[in-house]
Design a protein around this motif. Structure first.
Motif, PDB file in Angstrom:
ATOM      1  N   ALA A  40       0.834  -1.201   0.000  1.00 50.21           N
ATOM      2  CA  ALA A  40       0.000   0.000   0.000  1.00 50.21           C
ATOM      3  C   ALA A  40       0.874   1.259   0.000  1.00 50.21           C
ATOM      4  CB  ALA A  40      -0.932  -0.004   1.209  1.00 50.21           C
ATOM      5  N   ASP A  41       1.954   1.245   0.776  1.00 49.04           N
ATOM      6  CA  ASP A  41       2.840   2.402   0.844  1.00 49.04           C
ATOM      7  C   ASP A  41       3.608   2.600  -0.460  1.00 49.04           C
ATOM      8  OD1 ASP A  41       1.987   2.769   3.428  1.00 49.04           O
ATOM      9  OD2 ASP A  41       3.738   1.825   4.352  1.00 49.04           O
ATOM     10  N   ASP A  42       4.136   1.502  -1.017  1.00 45.20           N
ATOM     11  CA  ASP A  42       4.973   1.591  -2.214  1.00 45.20           C
ATOM     12  C   ASP A  42       4.165   1.966  -3.458  1.00 45.20           C
ATOM     13  OD1 ASP A  42       7.285   1.320  -3.834  1.00 45.20           O
ATOM     14  OD2 ASP A  42       6.709  -0.725  -4.348  1.00 45.20           O
ATOM     15  N   LEU A  43       2.988   1.362  -3.589  1.00 46.16           N
ATOM     16  CA  LEU A  43       2.171   1.590  -4.778  1.00 46.16           C
ATOM     17  C   LEU A  43       1.191   2.746  -4.615  1.00 46.16           C
ATOM     18  CD1 LEU A  43       1.456  -2.183  -5.529  1.00 46.16           C
ATOM     19  CD2 LEU A  43       2.981  -0.677  -6.828  1.00 46.16           C
ATOM     20  N   VAL A  44       1.143   3.293  -3.401  1.00 46.85           N
ATOM     21  CA  VAL A  44       0.221   4.390  -3.057  1.00 46.85           C
ATOM     22  C   VAL A  44      -1.224   3.947  -3.307  1.00 46.85           C
ATOM     23  CG1 VAL A  44      -0.142   6.873  -3.183  1.00 46.85           C
ATOM     24  CG2 VAL A  44       2.039   5.918  -3.928  1.00 46.85           C
ATOM     25  N   TRP A  45      -1.552   2.768  -2.808  1.00 47.61           N
ATOM     26  CA  TRP A  45      -2.911   2.233  -2.881  1.00 47.61           C
ATOM     27  C   TRP A  45      -3.522   2.276  -1.479  1.00 47.61           C
ATOM     28  CZ3 TRP A  45      -2.032  -3.012  -5.917  1.00 47.61           C
ATOM     29  CH2 TRP A  45      -1.571  -2.709  -7.207  1.00 47.61           C
ATOM     30  N   SER A  46      -4.835   2.353  -1.412  1.00 49.50           N
ATOM     31  CA  SER A  46      -5.524   2.276  -0.121  1.00 49.50           C
ATOM     32  C   SER A  46      -5.596   0.820   0.329  1.00 49.50           C
ATOM     33  CB  SER A  46      -6.938   2.850  -0.241  1.00 49.50           C
ATOM     34  OG  SER A  46      -7.749   2.001  -1.029  1.00 49.50           O
ATOM     35  N   ARG A  47      -5.830   0.628   1.607  1.00 46.29           N
ATOM     36  CA  ARG A  47      -6.001  -0.745   2.104  1.00 46.29           C
ATOM     37  C   ARG A  47      -7.285  -1.363   1.557  1.00 46.29           C
ATOM     38  NH1 ARG A  47      -3.914  -0.595   8.464  1.00 46.29           N
ATOM     39  NH2 ARG A  47      -1.975   0.546   8.021  1.00 46.29           N
ATOM     40  N   THR A  48      -8.259  -0.532   1.242  1.00 41.11           N
ATOM     41  CA  THR A  48      -9.490  -1.050   0.636  1.00 41.11           C
ATOM     42  C   THR A  48      -9.193  -1.690  -0.717  1.00 41.11           C
ATOM     43  OG1 THR A  48     -10.806   0.649   1.730  1.00 41.11           O
ATOM     44  CG2 THR A  48     -11.810  -0.461  -0.148  1.00 41.11           C
ATOM     45  N   THR A  49      -8.308  -1.066  -1.506  1.00 45.17           N
ATOM     46  CA  THR A  49      -7.954  -1.605  -2.824  1.00 45.17           C
ATOM     47  C   THR A  49      -7.312  -2.975  -2.694  1.00 45.17           C
ATOM     48  OG1 THR A  49      -7.644   0.612  -3.733  1.00 45.17           O
ATOM     49  CG2 THR A  49      -6.590  -1.209  -4.901  1.00 45.17           C
ATOM     50  N   LEU A  50      -6.347  -3.101  -1.782  1.00 38.60           N
ATOM     51  CA  LEU A  50      -5.696  -4.393  -1.588  1.00 38.60           C
ATOM     52  C   LEU A  50      -6.649  -5.407  -0.960  1.00 38.60           C
ATOM     53  CD1 LEU A  50      -2.124  -3.290  -0.499  1.00 38.60           C
ATOM     54  CD2 LEU A  50      -2.716  -4.675  -2.479  1.00 38.60           C
ATOM     55  N   ALA A 366     -12.413  -1.705   4.455  1.00 39.70           N
ATOM     56  CA  ALA A 366     -13.402  -0.641   4.293  1.00 39.70           C
ATOM     57  C   ALA A 366     -13.657   0.086   5.610  1.00 39.70           C
ATOM     58  CB  ALA A 366     -14.703  -1.224   3.736  1.00 39.70           C
ATOM     59  N   VAL A 367     -13.773  -0.676   6.703  1.00 37.83           N
ATOM     60  CA  VAL A 367     -14.020  -0.058   8.015  1.00 37.83           C
ATOM     61  C   VAL A 367     -12.819   0.773   8.441  1.00 37.83           C
ATOM     62  CG1 VAL A 367     -14.329  -0.544  10.473  1.00 37.83           C
ATOM     63  CG2 VAL A 367     -15.711  -1.747   8.781  1.00 37.83           C
ATOM     64  N   TYR A 368     -11.618   0.269   8.192  1.00 42.48           N
ATOM     65  CA  TYR A 368     -10.426   1.030   8.560  1.00 42.48           C
ATOM     66  C   TYR A 368     -10.363   2.348   7.795  1.00 42.48           C
ATOM     67  CZ  TYR A 368      -5.624   2.427   9.326  1.00 42.48           C
ATOM     68  OH  TYR A 368      -4.517   3.144   9.659  1.00 42.48           O
ATOM     69  N   ASP A 369     -10.610   2.297   6.484  1.00 43.12           N
ATOM     70  CA  ASP A 369     -10.550   3.526   5.687  1.00 43.12           C
ATOM     71  C   ASP A 369     -11.644   4.518   6.083  1.00 43.12           C
ATOM     72  OD1 ASP A 369      -8.342   2.685   4.277  1.00 43.12           O
ATOM     73  OD2 ASP A 369      -9.476   1.900   2.578  1.00 43.12           O
ATOM     74  N   ALA A 370     -12.784   3.991   6.564  1.00 46.69           N
ATOM     75  CA  ALA A 370     -13.905   4.873   6.942  1.00 46.69           C
ATOM     76  C   ALA A 370     -13.721   5.475   8.333  1.00 46.69           C
ATOM     77  CB  ALA A 370     -15.215   4.101   6.871  1.00 46.69           C
ATOM     78  N   PHE A 371     -13.215   4.686   9.290  1.00 47.17           N
ATOM     79  CA  PHE A 371     -13.159   5.132  10.688  1.00 47.17           C
ATOM     80  C   PHE A 371     -11.742   5.297  11.242  1.00 47.17           C
ATOM     81  CE2 PHE A 371     -17.237   2.939  10.180  1.00 47.17           C
ATOM     82  CZ  PHE A 371     -18.119   3.888  10.672  1.00 47.17           C
ATOM     83  N   GLY A 372     -10.759   4.791  10.513  1.00 49.76           N
ATOM     84  CA  GLY A 372      -9.385   4.924  10.995  1.00 49.76           C
ATOM     85  C   GLY A 372      -8.954   3.872  11.985  1.00 49.76           C
ATOM     86  N   ASP A 373      -9.823   2.887  12.278  1.00 48.94           N
ATOM     87  CA  ASP A 373      -9.457   1.782  13.160  1.00 48.94           C
ATOM     88  C   ASP A 373     -10.364   0.591  12.859  1.00 48.94           C
ATOM     89  OD1 ASP A 373     -11.937   2.029  14.577  1.00 48.94           O
ATOM     90  OD2 ASP A 373     -11.053   3.609  15.826  1.00 48.94           O
ATOM     91  N   TYR A 374     -10.149  -0.499  13.636  1.00 51.09           N
ATOM     92  CA  TYR A 374     -10.889  -1.746  13.391  1.00 51.09           C
ATOM     93  C   TYR A 374     -11.916  -2.051  14.486  1.00 51.09           C
ATOM     94  CZ  TYR A 374      -7.207  -2.832   9.958  1.00 51.09           C
ATOM     95  OH  TYR A 374      -6.347  -2.816   8.881  1.00 51.09           O
ATOM     96  N   HIS A 375     -12.210  -1.090  15.356  1.00 49.56           N
ATOM     97  CA  HIS A 375     -13.054  -1.359  16.525  1.00 49.56           C
ATOM     98  C   HIS A 375     -14.416  -1.934  16.131  1.00 49.56           C
ATOM     99  CE1 HIS A 375     -14.830  -0.953  20.510  1.00 49.56           C
ATOM    100  NE2 HIS A 375     -15.867  -0.351  19.939  1.00 49.56           N
ATOM    101  N   HIS A 376     -15.076  -1.333  15.157  1.00 55.76           N
ATOM    102  CA  HIS A 376     -16.415  -1.780  14.784  1.00 55.76           C
ATOM    103  C   HIS A 376     -16.407  -3.218  14.244  1.00 55.76           C
ATOM    104  CE1 HIS A 376     -16.857   2.615  14.860  1.00 55.76           C
ATOM    105  NE2 HIS A 376     -18.137   2.394  15.106  1.00 55.76           N
ATOM    106  N   VAL A 377     -15.321  -3.589  13.579  1.00 56.36           N
ATOM    107  CA  VAL A 377     -15.218  -4.964  13.076  1.00 56.36           C
ATOM    108  C   VAL A 377     -15.115  -5.945  14.237  1.00 56.36           C
ATOM    109  CG1 VAL A 377     -13.981  -6.527  11.531  1.00 56.36           C
ATOM    110  CG2 VAL A 377     -14.017  -4.077  11.051  1.00 56.36           C
ATOM    111  N   PHE A 378     -14.336  -5.594  15.245  1.00 56.05           N
ATOM    112  CA  PHE A 378     -14.185  -6.483  16.393  1.00 56.05           C
ATOM    113  C   PHE A 378     -15.513  -6.682  17.134  1.00 56.05           C
ATOM    114  CE2 PHE A 378      -9.578  -5.312  16.144  1.00 56.05           C
ATOM    115  CZ  PHE A 378      -9.118  -6.594  15.910  1.00 56.05           C
ATOM    116  N   VAL A 379     -16.339  -5.659  17.168  1.00 62.06           N
ATOM    117  CA  VAL A 379     -17.665  -5.809  17.784  1.00 62.06           C
ATOM    118  C   VAL A 379     -18.465  -6.877  17.046  1.00 62.06           C
ATOM    119  CG1 VAL A 379     -19.868  -4.668  18.254  1.00 62.06           C
ATOM    120  CG2 VAL A 379     -17.719  -3.442  18.662  1.00 62.06           C
ATOM    121  N   TRP A 380     -18.462  -6.790  15.711  1.00 61.70           N
ATOM    122  CA  TRP A 380     -19.191  -7.783  14.924  1.00 61.70           C
ATOM    123  C   TRP A 380     -18.594  -9.172  15.073  1.00 61.70           C
ATOM    124  CZ3 TRP A 380     -23.832  -7.887  13.074  1.00 61.70           C
ATOM    125  CH2 TRP A 380     -24.483  -6.696  12.800  1.00 61.70           C
TER     126      TRP A 380
END
Length: 404
Positions: A40-50, A366-380
């Motif tokens: 993601a850093d090298d190719l300048v891609w978002s984590r959502t893309t990968l 998607a959740v990380y890019d939207a909220f900046g963390d994974y908290h909501h995913v862990f709840v689910w």
């Protein structure tokens, strides 16, 4: 009636080859989790893309699994495995040359996905069932422990070299291992035919044909298994894709996060071998209940206290559960539906696991890019663990009622 007796040396050789194939399968599948952040850093891609690339991989490999299972039911799995391993290695090598998201999706999400399914648990589970019909739980667990060893050895190796060879070199190095593994595959013996296995089953009073695929998919048990494996897949590939990045976000160094991911494979090895012994003695339901009970605890822990210490504890405990359900697929299918359609029914269940895994991987990004963390995913993940535990308990109740 003649009972087929397998020469021990040939059977052990088959088990060793199956172990090595799943070692490569596991290591190659989870390399994307190690390389997610540097790519993601090298190719300048978002984590959502990968994450989308991983999702496409999961969906494509899932859709093709029943077809692979049907081929394994009807033909010699050796040819399927050789062809799949060659294509898999070639596509992984080409991943080291990508420049655009389309190339990543085509090579990893489509071509690698199709070939990876050909060296997955579905065809290898059928192969193992033909050579070890009486100790299926333990033999399948030993073979599938290769995935845990692959995660440990391959990820440790690539983590140690990642700063030197980069993520591109990591893919090329991994491809070389795949091409080497073609050699022992060439010497794989011909397994017993389906008819020989049926004869064995009849001689032991086992009904290997219980109405076929159409009957099986109309049963309540089948859909309970679908739910259980969907939850498991979503959780597994969310963790596999994002745990290294999550650990790095919380303050662990990139090398420590990568090594932690690798050690998860070691703990998974212990878990899957224990599962084999438990399954042959108590059946597949008990280890599945243990799996989701542990996940309820560790997801809740990291959801409430996402510190470096709890992340390490989470990774190690989750690692124990990582491979538990994998060897149980063919055991569940054989126990409830017989052996005649073992490959295709196992393929459908693993297909569900893979497809849900794609959703879990994408959801994390998607959740990380939207909220900046994974908290909501862990709840689910906590909620889904409770759901899966409850459905597994329904299978336990069914076995208890039938035993009375």
């Amino acid at each position: 009636m003649t009972v087929y007796k397998m020469p021990p040396v040939k059977a052990l050789f088959v088990l060793a080859v199956a172990f090595l194939l799943l070692l490569f399968n596991g290591g190659s599948r989870f390399t994307i989790g190690l390389t997610l952040k540097p790519m993601a850093d090298d190719l300048v891609w978002s984590r959502t893309t990968l994450s989308l690339t991983v999702t496409v991989f999961m969906v494509v490999s899932a859709v093709v699994l029943p077809v692979i299972g049907r081929l394994a039911d009807r033909y010699n799995p050796k040819l399927i495995l050789i062809f799949a391993l060659l294509v898999s290695s070639a596509s992984i090598a080409l991943m080291g040359l990508i420049q655009t998201p389309f190339q990543a999706i085509l090579l990893y999400g489509v071509i690698f996905a199709l070939s990876n399914a050909g060296t997955s648990v579905a065809p290898i589970g059928v192969l193992i069932s033909r050579w070890f019909p009486n100790r299926l739980g333990l033999a399948n667990s030993i073979a599938i422990s290769g995935m845990g060893v692959g995660q440990l050895v391959i990820i440790l190796l690539l983590t140690a070299q990642l700063d030197v060879i980069g993520w591109r070199g990591a893919f090329i190095l991994l491809a070389g291992l795949g091409f080497v593994l073609v050699v022992p595959l060439m010497f794989l013996g011909v397994p017993p035919t389906l008819q020989q296995q049926t004869d064995q089953g009849v001689s032991r009073g086992v009904d290997d044909s219980r109405g076929g695929v159409s009957t099986a998919v109309c049963t309540r048990v089948f859909w309970i298994l679908i739910v259980i494996y969907a939850v498991c897949g979503g959780q597994d590939f969310f963790v596999a894709t994002h745990v290294v990045a999550f650990a790095s976000d919380q303050g662990l160094t990139s090398s420590m996060a990568g090594n932690l991911f690798a050690v998860m494979g070691l703990f998974g090895l212990f878990g899957v071998l224990a599962t084999g012994f438990l399954t042959d003695r108590y059946g597949p339901v008990l280890p599945t209940l243990v799996c989701f009970a542990v996940r309820i605890v560790v997801f809740t822990l990291v959801m409430l206290m996402p510190t470096p210490t709890t992340i390490i504890l989470f990774a190690l405990c989750y690692g124990i559960t990582f491979w538990i359900t994998a060897p149980l697929t063919v055991v569940f299918v054989q126990q409830y539906f017989g052996r005649a359609d073992l490959g295709v029914l196992s393929g459908i269940i693993i297909m569900t696991h893979q497809a849900a895994g794609g959703a879990g991987a994408y959801l994390g990004g998607a959740v990380y890019d939207a909220f900046g963390d994974y908290h909501h995913v862990f709840v689910w993940m906590v909620v889904l663990s409770v759901v899966a535990f409850w459905f597994t308990w329904q299978l336990r109740r069914k076995e208890t009622i039938e035993a009375l």
